[in-house]
Motif scaffolding. Sequence first.
Motif, short mmCIF file in Angstrom:
data_model
loop_
_atom_site.label_atom_id
_atom_site.label_comp_id
_atom_site.label_asym_id
_atom_site.label_seq_id
_atom_site.Cartn_x
_atom_site.Cartn_y
_atom_site.Cartn_z
N TYR A 238 -8.37 3.20 -1.41
CA TYR A 238 -8.56 1.56 -1.59
C TYR A 238 -10.04 1.26 -1.65
N GLU A 239 -10.67 1.68 -0.57
CA GLU A 239 -12.14 1.39 -0.59
C GLU A 239 -12.83 1.87 -1.60
N MET B 48 0.94 -1.29 -0.16
CA MET B 48 -0.11 0.08 0.07
C MET B 48 0.95 1.28 -0.17
N GLU C 195 -2.49 -0.68 -8.24
CA GLU C 195 -2.23 -0.73 -7.04
C GLU C 195 -3.14 -1.56 -6.23
N VAL C 196 -4.28 -1.01 -6.03
CA VAL C 196 -5.60 -1.77 -5.68
C VAL C 196 -5.92 -3.26 -6.07
N GLY D 256 -1.04 4.91 -2.56
CA GLY D 256 -2.46 5.36 -1.88
C GLY D 256 -2.22 5.96 -0.39
N LEU E 46 -6.62 -8.16 0.19
CA LEU E 46 -7.27 -6.85 0.52
C LEU E 46 -8.71 -6.83 0.93
N ARG F 96 -8.46 -2.66 3.75
CA ARG F 96 -9.59 -2.29 2.74
C ARG F 96 -10.35 -1.00 3.13
#
Length: 309
Positions: A242-243, A48, A221-222, A51, A230, A237
């Motif tokens: 990311y969400e 991560m 990346e996500v 982000g 994730l 998450r």
Amino acid sequence: MSEGSSSLPLVAIVGPTGSGKSELALQLAERFGGEAVNADSMQFYRGMDIGTAKLPEAERRGIPHHLMDFLGVREDTTVAAFQHMARTAIADIRSRGRLPILVGGSGLYNRAAIDVLEFPGTDPAVRAALEHELELRGLPVLMARLQDVDPVSAERIGDAKRVVRALEVFELTGRPFSSFMPERQYVVPTIQIGLNGDRAELHGRLAARVHGMVDAGLMDEVASLIPEGLREGRTARKALGYEQFLRVLDGESTVARASEETIVATRQFARRQITWFRADPRVQWLDWSQAGLGGAAEALVANSGVAGA
């Protein structure tokens, strides 16, 4: 600095996301022979990077950075566990005659590292029951209960994980979670330097930052973290960006909408950070846009007794 000195202070750089904490930490580390200790809870996670605005290793100027990348996205840690790790790292840095510099905007994690602060125990069964109720009935129901038993905590927190924790503590101890927050008392001599500035400028910075993350490959990346778990991670998450981009990958949103939602959520988070750190009268505030910011911060450290380093 003298080898093995135990009189060195701890420097903590605080403030909202996007205010330039990482860069200032590098400047102070170069000036005083320091090492950084991460207090951003989302930078604990491997992979991560974009982000969370994690400083790439190539841009750390050879400054050691502790407590980054030690969790997988399926994993969690606790503030109490972080407290132990952070204090161990800080003690090690000081024992080698180096200046520890705590940097990050996770307020409770920062306080756990710098202050005399004890944490009540946990009970997996109680925690699981509260999390199940959260899924069935929603956050507003649990917030209402927290307001009844611990209005101080209800005013301070709003994310689901911390609401569950506050209710768990009350069920286990019969005491409000807020009662475990003692008077502000440093564990070791500490200088807190806060970065703040014009709110409109911050909003512009955060919008540009999010768009830059998207351009740098945030969605890729996500996507790369989904096989790593994730979706199953309770904390990772839910990280900003990311969400929102998981919903894009699920076909439930668009890049434009996810970007705007991330900007709004990041602004809200920054506002909560400012409120948290403004409540601490020990923080010495500097304007991130002032001329000679680095020099002003160096003077605060030097005048604390580190002069001559």
